[in-house]
Design a protein around this motif. Structure first.
Motif, PDB file in Angstrom:
ATOM      1  N   PHE A 174       0.833  -1.195   0.000  1.00  0.00           N
ATOM      2  CA  PHE A 174       0.000   0.000   0.000  1.00  0.00           C
ATOM      3  C   PHE A 174       0.872   1.251   0.000  1.00  0.00           C
ATOM      4  N   TYR A 175       2.030   1.158   0.658  1.00  0.00           N
ATOM      5  CA  TYR A 175       2.965   2.285   0.642  1.00  0.00           C
ATOM      6  C   TYR A 175       3.406   2.586  -0.783  1.00  0.00           C
ATOM      7  N   ILE A 176       3.704   1.523  -1.527  1.00  0.00           N
ATOM      8  CA  ILE A 176       4.181   1.719  -2.905  1.00  0.00           C
ATOM      9  C   ILE A 176       3.086   2.378  -3.754  1.00  0.00           C
ATOM     10  N   ILE A 177       1.834   1.943  -3.551  1.00  0.00           N
ATOM     11  CA  ILE A 177       0.722   2.554  -4.287  1.00  0.00           C
ATOM     12  C   ILE A 177       0.647   4.050  -3.971  1.00  0.00           C
ATOM     13  N   THR A 241      -8.788   6.952   3.258  1.00  0.00           N
ATOM     14  CA  THR A 241      -9.822   6.011   3.698  1.00  0.00           C
ATOM     15  C   THR A 241      -9.287   4.583   3.632  1.00  0.00           C
ATOM     16  N   ASP A 242      -8.579   4.267   2.539  1.00  0.00           N
ATOM     17  CA  ASP A 242      -8.029   2.922   2.417  1.00  0.00           C
ATOM     18  C   ASP A 242      -6.971   2.643   3.483  1.00  0.00           C
ATOM     19  N   LEU A 243      -6.179   3.675   3.805  1.00  0.00           N
ATOM     20  CA  LEU A 243      -5.151   3.494   4.826  1.00  0.00           C
ATOM     21  C   LEU A 243      -5.774   3.111   6.164  1.00  0.00           C
ATOM     22  N   ASN A 244      -6.831   3.878   6.548  1.00  0.00           N
ATOM     23  CA  ASN A 244      -7.430   3.647   7.864  1.00  0.00           C
ATOM     24  C   ASN A 244      -8.525   2.596   7.834  1.00  0.00           C
TER      25      ASN A 244
END
Lengths: 327, 305
Positions: A174-177, A241-244
């Motif tokens: 997710f970091y790379i995205i 939103t996706d992160l949390n």
């Protein structure tokens, strides 16, 4: 400018170093923090276009951040419950594919920034500040009182939306995205700033009357900058939103607008990487001060006031000056 | 029945409007005279309420508590003006917005530090408890009537202060031309401190009076601060008359809209939908009103274009 570029290289180095460190020492929390910095950095880069380069003091970017966030939450919520989003005039279902969610989030944020921009840009100065603030508040109260998507309690989406070939629940993926979108928004900003269009919106910041007098329709230029700016911030909201895996009215709160503005100012206005540095500093402050005292915002307020009163060019500006003296 | 309800809500709206006026008149005065956007104005509302709650707990007198709210907010206002705000008058709007935003963080956390995170309560004195009949069959809360009365009293007081006194002349002159009145020998920095303190104490009084109906807690000033911004944008920034008209307009629209919009929509749609749609739109109504007014008059009802 050359010195700033030198710094930018270091910033990129850190963007790769910190998560690598996280992977090697198995500290997923570091990666999550870095992701948060990157996403908030994108939001700041969005605002920086309007605020830093065009001089549009928007105190309402939480609106776009929140819209991006809620669009993501709502689409994913419907996909999860297998419900239709609406069935008239066309049947639209939810989705948990980032590749579908992003374009929708981008379109809706752009639409809202267009409408809000169209109305707000009729005014200028203090009125503009307060109207953008009021529009964001309007959406905030709407999100609280609209019961379908959690109202005041917010909306949980349990799983991150999916991306082909990647496991988005894995922090580093997710970091790379997020990093991709950061680089993309920096690239877009860079291209814009150096384009003829960019020259005109930067000139508007200096002297709008003069820009008008050479035959440029400044209203259209400002509106376009505002829309691009709001859209980038909206995209950041979608990622947030996706992160949390959660979205709540807090993202639409005016404190969010203030904080995005703080990222821009802390890092240094009208500097490409400024908002990213500002966001990193903000998160670092939250983490370090927050571990000592519950009232960390007191110290944050104090630091901010000192920065505004005595170091107006932000962190990057501070280094810039120092390096110039050394040379 | 509905007529009684309507009248009662109208009074509630006016009561809300008078409190908004206490906030927005200070805000608009500070902007008009010093050219400062003060986001931290809501913090004085909070400081006033906390000073009142503190004195009420010590002396058990509501009237002393109201005085304390005026004094507490005024003292805080003077200190903050001298230490921080004074340096911002020459800065651009962006710096003012950020510095006063930072000030909110500082003051809110400062108050939380001193008083803790739990809300405090302020009791209404016995004499103002209960209700009074207004017309044949309308009864209304005494305390809310008292708030309306105080609001209009202060509006009148401000009118006299601005139009009839020496200080008022200076304030009006300051609004017109800052450089000129300092050239004429008026101590401009003292005038600024006084104006800031007046604004802060009015906000503090509003905080104490509303604190007695609701609760006294950290962050209580922020919702009303943003409404006060809506008011001065509608009324025209810098105009006290605009603040008065805007306050009543916003207070009444907000109160009436929240109650009657769901009822109105029930005529067109099913009751459960009407309630949720109505209350959502009701909460947005004043912002829609603001947008409409700005489309017609971009500088507000009484603003100079």
């Amino acid at each position: 400018m050359i010195i700033e570029k030198f710094f930018n290289k270091w910033i990129m180095f850190f963007l790769i170093l910190i998560p690598t460190f996280g992977v090697i020492f198995d500290e997923p929390y570091f990666i999550t923090l870095a992701t948060k910095v990157v996403i908030l950095g994108i939001a700041g880069i969005g605002l920086n276009l309007a605020l830093g380069y065009c001089g549009l003091i928007s105190l309402g970017h939480a609106a776009f951040f929140g819209i991006g966030g809620y669009i993501t939450g709502i689409l994913s919520f419907h996909a999860l419950n297998d419900e239709m989003l609406f069935s008239w005039p066309v049947v639209v279902s939810g989705s948990s594919e980032m590749l579908i969610i992003w374009p929708i989030a981008i379109l809706v944020s752009a639409l809202f920034s267009f409408i809000i921009g169209l109305l707000s840009l009729r005014t200028s100065g203090v009125y503009f500040i307060m109207i953008t603030l009021a529009f964001a508040q309007m959406l905030y109260f709407f999100s609280i009182s609209w019961p379908n998507y959690g109202g005041e309690d917010g909306l949980s989406i349990y799983m991150r939306n999916s991306f082909p070939m990647l496991n988005t629940m894995d922090p580093i993926s997710f970091y790379i995205i997020s990093l991709f979108w950061l680089l993309f928004s920096i690239f877009i900003s860079l291209r814009l700033i150096n384009s003829p269009f960019g020259m005109s919106f930067q000139a508007i910041k200096q002297n709008e009357e003069r820009v008008k007098s050479v035959g440029i329709e400044t209203f259209k230029v400002k509106l376009l900058v505002f829309v691009i700016s709001g859209t980038i911030t909206g995209l950041a909201g979608s990622l947030y939103t996706d992160l949390n895996r959660f979205v709540s009215p807090t993202v639409l709160d005016w404190h969010t607008s203030g904080e995005i503005m703080v990222f821009v100012i802390l890092g240094g206005m009208a500097r490409l990487y400024g908002p990213l540095v500002g966001a990193a500093f903000f998160i670092a402050l939250e983490q370090t001060l927050g571990s000592y005292t519950e009232n960390w915002q007191f110290w944050l307020g104090l630091i901010l006031i000192l920065v505004i009163l005595y170091a107006r060019s932000g962190i990057l500006g501070l280094f810039d000056k120092k390096l110039k003296h050394e040379k | 029945m509905t007529l009684i309800l309507f009248f009662e809500q109208l009074l509630n709206g006016i009561q809300f409007g008078t409190m908004l006026f206490l906030m927005s008149s200070g805000l608009t005065l500070i902007f008009g005279v010093m050219g400062l956007i003060n986001l931290a104005h809501g913090s004085f509302y909070m400081i006033g309420a906390f000073s009142a709650a503190l004195i009420a707990a010590l002396t058990e007198s509501f009237w002393l508590a109201l005085l304390a709210s005026l004094a507490g907010a005024a003292i805080a206002g003077v200190l903050i003006e001298i230490i921080i705000i004074r340096r911002l008058y020459r800065r651009d709007h962006l710096d003012q917005v950020l510095a006063t935003f930072a000030l909110i963080l500082l003051l809110s956390e400062g108050v939380r530090w001193c008083f803790g995170a739990f809300p405090l309560y302020l009791n209404i004195p016995n004499i103002l408890n209960g209700t009074v009949p207004i017309f044949d069959n309308i009864i209304y809360s005494k305390y809310r009537l008292f708030i309306i009365f105080m609001g209009f009293l202060i509006a009148l007081g401000l009118y006299i202060l601005i139009t009839k006194t020496r200080l008022g002349i200076r304030i009006r002159a300051g609004q017109n031309d800052r450089q000129m009145i300092s050239a004429l020998g008026v101590d401009i920095s003292k005038l600024y401190t006084i104006v800031f303190a007046i604004g802060a104490s009015l906000a503090g009084l509003a905080g104490a009076m509303i604190g007695a109906i609701q609760s006294v807690e950290v962050g209580m000033g922020e919702p009303i601060l943003i409404l006060a911004f809506v008011v001065i944008v509608i009324g025209g920034i810098g105009s006290i008359k605009g603040a008065l008209v805007g306050s009543i307009l916003v207070g009444v629209t907000d109160t009436i809209g929240r109650i009657f919009l769901p009822e109105l929509l029930k005529v067109f749609m099913e009751p459960s939908n009407a309630t949720s749609v109505g209350s959502s739109i009701g909460s947005m109504l004043i912002y829609i009103l603001m947008a409409l007014i700005l489309i017609i008059k971009p500088s507000g009802l009484f603003g100079k274009s």
